[in-house]
Scaffold this active site. Sequence first.
Site, short mmCIF file in Angstrom:
data_model
loop_
_atom_site.label_atom_id
_atom_site.label_comp_id
_atom_site.label_asym_id
_atom_site.label_seq_id
_atom_site.Cartn_x
_atom_site.Cartn_y
_atom_site.Cartn_z
N HIS A 112 41.06 35.02 44.67
CA HIS A 112 42.24 34.91 43.81
C HIS A 112 43.37 34.18 44.51
O HIS A 112 44.05 33.35 43.92
CB HIS A 112 42.72 36.31 43.37
CG HIS A 112 42.14 36.73 42.06
ND1 HIS A 112 40.84 37.13 41.93
CD2 HIS A 112 42.67 36.77 40.81
CE1 HIS A 112 40.60 37.42 40.67
NE2 HIS A 112 41.69 37.20 39.96
N LYS A 137 38.06 47.59 37.36
CA LYS A 137 38.23 49.02 37.10
C LYS A 137 39.67 49.40 37.44
O LYS A 137 40.25 48.86 38.38
CB LYS A 137 37.24 49.85 37.91
CG LYS A 137 37.44 49.75 39.41
CD LYS A 137 36.64 50.80 40.15
CE LYS A 137 36.65 50.57 41.64
NZ LYS A 137 37.65 51.35 42.36
#
Lengths: 280, 185
Positions: B38, B103
């Site tokens: 990222h 999650k």
Amino acid sequence: MRRINVEVITQNIAEMCCEANFNLGKDIIEGLTEALKNEESPVGRDVIQQILNNAEISSRDGVPLCQDTGFAVVFIELGQEVSLVGGDLDEAINKGVREGYHRCYLRKSMVNDPLMRDNTGDNTPAVVHYNIVPGNNIKITFVPKGGGSENMSRIKMLKPTEGESGIIDFVLETVNAAGANACPPVVIGVGIGGTFETCALLAKKALLRPLQQVNSNVYYADLEKRLCMAVNCLGIGPQGFGGRITALAVHIEAAPTHIACLPTAVNLNCHASRHVQRIL
Amino acid sequence: MSGMKVSLPLTEQMIHDLRCGDQLLLSGFLYTARDAAHKRLVESLSKNGKLPVELKGQVIYYAGPTPAPPGRVIGSAGPTTSQRMDSMTIPLLEYGVKGLIGKGSRSEEVKKALVQYKAVYLAATGGAGALLAQRIKSAEIVAYEDLGPEAIYKLEVQEFPVVVINDINGNDLYEAGQKAYKRLI
């Protein structure tokens, strides 16, 4: 003195790395099976069923239970009548971790420095806790500890007057803030007392106890039960999708502390609460 | 595992129809990216607006699998905690990523951006990496190979089980689910 070659420790640690990551403990499977009966949320039951199926696939196919094969945490209880020969114990443990993580295709998650962050490539160094005990055995406990649930763990220096209710509030606050991040249903290790650093270690040790085994002290056994009920009223549920089963168990370890102190640590473990033990 | 069968990439209509709490079985391609990837993706976007892999319209899976043993496509491959990607997510949504799988809950800023850019956040079962790996039919490293487990993999999945957490109407399953089951002590 009993002589033990450290090579034996290396071999055992290597095997334990694989064993712990491919086999969910019977106690956890039993706890999850019980949770499946008690969970009211349909999606929550679906999640618990997935977790149980995952455990079966993992041990059958030799695929790690979770991709986070953890910090390699090792507890060594060394009998004081044991003489270790053949090399450096610390290095022998790290060699075992290196071999185990390589041999079983486990993920290498350790970085060399918290800010430089270069992956060491072999999941070392292990996090080793030594304890010298009477006798001529060595007890090794291997705990692959996931980063997700470790990140959601907390420690707080409570005031002694905050007492039991302060501890309950802190545990609930911690579990609530963790929400789905710690992969519920979780196992909750609570350390109470000691110093700042021993309290955190107590919390981690509390996670090692078999799931259904309560504290040997009646007062703490009762507090564990009440805390577990309170956590399961939070409504977080399996994977945080909402439900009754947020925790499989709460385990407390307590230790003497200072007149001015009430340290409390909460170490969260995901449902894949992995630990294996061998006595040499 | 139950769920509605959905093909990837997600269509505009599908994104429009998804509601928080829906259980889906995804088939098609996912791209893995976690912390280190990222960081590079966002740096690359801010430098020249380009990415090493075309992610427009695609779904990102926050995962760092275990190495594939011989004879297998991939090792264990469950989701990691999404929160760590929050501060790097908005530029990717702005760029055109349409789905995120991980999650745990997202920041308020990310939730707003999901509504604004019409994208969805989905959760896979954390700690079910062996089961999820069975639904991955092929895996290929497509960028940042030097990052090891944090490299970007293109995964072909078949009936990959996820639950819709944040839909484009601003609903959040983590909030709604907890509210429905919370009890007073």
